[in-house]
Design an enzyme around this catalytic site. Structure first.
Site, short mmCIF file in Angstrom:
data_model
loop_
_atom_site.label_atom_id
_atom_site.label_comp_id
_atom_site.label_asym_id
_atom_site.label_seq_id
_atom_site.Cartn_x
_atom_site.Cartn_y
_atom_site.Cartn_z
N SER A 27 0.84 -1.21 0.00
CA SER A 27 0.00 0.00 0.00
C SER A 27 0.87 1.25 0.00
CB SER A 27 -0.89 0.02 1.25
OG SER A 27 -1.85 -1.00 1.17
N ASP A 322 -6.85 -7.86 4.75
CA ASP A 322 -6.13 -8.67 3.75
C ASP A 322 -5.61 -9.99 4.32
OD1 ASP A 322 -6.56 -6.78 1.79
OD2 ASP A 322 -4.68 -5.73 2.17
N LYS A 349 -12.72 -8.70 -3.04
CA LYS A 349 -11.26 -8.57 -3.17
C LYS A 349 -10.83 -9.16 -4.52
CE LYS A 349 -10.65 -6.35 0.57
NZ LYS A 349 -10.30 -4.92 0.46
N ARG A 395 -2.76 -13.74 -2.31
CA ARG A 395 -2.84 -14.09 -0.88
C ARG A 395 -3.47 -15.46 -0.67
NH1 ARG A 395 -3.37 -8.09 0.00
NH2 ARG A 395 -1.20 -7.60 0.47
C1 S3P Z 1 -5.64 -1.06 0.13
C2 S3P Z 1 -6.85 -0.99 0.76
C3 S3P Z 1 -7.67 -2.18 1.05
C4 S3P Z 1 -6.86 -3.46 0.94
C5 S3P Z 1 -6.02 -3.49 -0.30
C6 S3P Z 1 -5.04 -2.33 -0.31
C7 S3P Z 1 -4.89 0.19 -0.11
O1 S3P Z 1 -8.73 -2.24 0.11
O2 S3P Z 1 -7.71 -4.57 0.97
O3 S3P Z 1 -5.29 -4.70 -0.38
O4 S3P Z 1 -3.70 0.15 -0.44
O5 S3P Z 1 -5.51 1.27 0.03
P1 S3P Z 1 -10.12 -1.42 0.31
O6 S3P Z 1 -9.85 0.01 0.18
O7 S3P Z 1 -11.00 -1.94 -0.81
O8 S3P Z 1 -10.62 -1.80 1.65
#
Ligand code: S3P
Length: 441
Positions: A27, A322, A349, A395
């Site tokens: 992220s 995640d 997801k 994952r």
């Molecule tokens: C992420 C936010 C999450 C997460 C994803 C990465 C990010 O998703 O599940 O793997 O980097 O902002 P959501 O915003 O859909 O919850």
């Protein structure tokens, strides 16, 4: 495109042991290269993650005219130098921006592209084309963005428009939606307010604040004022807790194991995995706490222990969103019934992580009872070695590889090369700890 497709994992007959590091946070890596591109001046980003998803973001920024110099210091930890072009300095891309499998790339870029003086098209793999984009299209249109799509799915065509600041209450806790609105807010007339229903990861807010954006939080509301020029970034990216989760859970379930993962990001919006493992009786300790790039990090040691079931719901679900594939593997080894609720987001997801996980773990002898917003798992279960499939979800691929360590015979994971979407070097890292995993074909 690599031809490696299958991963074969043998039952683990010895404990896992050793000290490892895992690649940088996915992220934060997406955000670092995107936001550095918008800064005035040159950014230096250390230990950036070169994974399938983040390389899509790097390529997209280059297609927008950003010069990024790469020093491949280690195969899974690059140092980037990004020549920022300022908020209004990106150049029109001459073809669609390919976000590949990466939801973060598409949803955050949509926020930035909505504020540009040129048109762009955001596209990706069939898997990404299948994921819901209404959640960003709706608030961005409310801000005045000109976005067209078919059925609220990618590809998205974004044309220039004057944006207005809005007050937006997120219908679900989502860092990607929050970030898309805030990034568009950088280009809006007037302030943008985002009201959060739960603690979605806050890397965007931390990084924009460190770059001089006018952004503050008041309780559950983030307020951003537009058009302040962004300072360049000088950060070392912490190791990804979402990647560390796989070896940590492996150590918790393979008898007599004890491992240490160094430099793991411990942003409180991401540490739900540690809280849930603690609820299940896992034994771990946290040492060497530091701060890197505005994010807390530490070494985490984990050892084998007898796990018990947990009831998982509420805010901790968002903080571990995640990690459910690997947490479910832990639940198969925990005494009692583990319940997961408030987790409907798992269904949107990379794949529907409830039904696909249930289907693949069933092949290994696990019964997962599905609900609309979660599931239950009864443990402990002796897992069966089987031929399973990642469904092109990184994952899921890694969770199945960890499950295979405690199965009664060898397991083959099909379509396992997607593991490199987030964790290049996963197999080598597990081998360092003593696991027997190898690629086939
Ligand atoms: C992420 C936010 C999450 C997460 C994803 C990465 C990010 O998703 O599940 O793997 O980097 O902002 P959501 O915003 O859909 O919850």
């Amino acid at each position: 495109m690599t031809h490696i497709r299958k991963l074969r994992v043998l039952p683990q007959t010895t404990p896992l042991h050793g000290t490892i590091t895992v690649p940088g946070d996915k992220s934060i890596s997406h955000r670092a290269v995107m936001f550095a591109a918008l800064a005035e001046g040159t950014s230096h980003i250390r230990r950036w993650l070169p994974a399938g998803d983040t390389l899509a973001t790097l390529a997209a920024m280059r297609a927008l005219g950003v010069v990024v110099t790469v020093d491949e210091a280690e195969s899974a930890a690059w140092n980037l130098t990004v020549a920022g072009r300022g908020l209004d300095g990106l150049q029109p891309p001459d073809q669609p921006l390919d976000c590949r499998n990466a939801g973060t790339c598409m949803r955050l870029l949509a926020g930035i592209m909505a504020g540009q003086a040129f048109a762009s098209v955001l596209d990706g793999t069939p898997q990404l084309r299948n994921r819901p984009m209404r959640r960003i299209i709706q608030p961005l249109q409310q801000m005045g963005a000109d976005i067209t799509s078919s059925d609220d799915k990618a590809p998205l065509t974004i044309r220039p428009a004057q944006l207005e600041g809005i007050a937006y209450r997120l219908p679900v806790a989502s860092a990607q939606v929050k970030s898309a609105v805030l990034l568009a807010g950088l280009y809006a007339k007037g302030a943008t307010h985002v009201i959060e229903p739960g603690p979605a990861r806050d890397h965007t807010e931390r990084m924009l604040a460190a770059m001089n954006a006018d952004i503050i939080r008041r309780d559950d509301t983030i307020i951003l004022a537009p058009h302040r020029s962004l300072w360049p970034l000088h950060v070392t990216i912490p190791a990804d807790i979402s990647s560390a989760a796989f070896p940590l859970v492996a150590a918790a379930i393979v008898p007599h194991s004890e491992i240490v993962v160094t430099g793991i990001g411990r942003n409180p919006t991401r540490t739900g995995i540690l809280d849930i493992l603690a609820m299940m009786g896992a034994e771990f300790s946290v040492t060497n706490e530091i701060e890197t790039g505005g994010e807390p990090a530490a070494d985490v040691a984990c050892r084998f222990s007898e796990l018990h079931s947990a009831a998982i719901s509420g805010d901790v679900v968002v903080r571990a969103i995640d990690e459910f594939p690997i947490l479910t593997v832990a639940a198969t080894q925990a005494a009692g019934v583990t319940t997961v609720r408030d987790a409907a987001e798992l269904r949107v997801k990379e794949v529907d992580r409830i039904s696909i996980l249930a289907g693949e773990l069933r092949k290994m002898g696990v019964t997962m009872v599905e609900h609309a917003d979660g599931y239950t798992v009864q443990g402990p279960i002796r897992l069966r070695g089987a031929e399973v499939d990642s469904h092109d979800d990184h994952r899921l691929g890694m969770a199945l590889a960890v499950a295979a360590l405690i199965a009664d015979r060898p397991t083959t994971i099909l379509q396992a090369n997607c593991i490199a979407d987030s964790f290049p070097g996963f197999v080598e890292t597990m081998q360092t700890l003593g696991a027997t995993m190898q690629w086939e074909e």
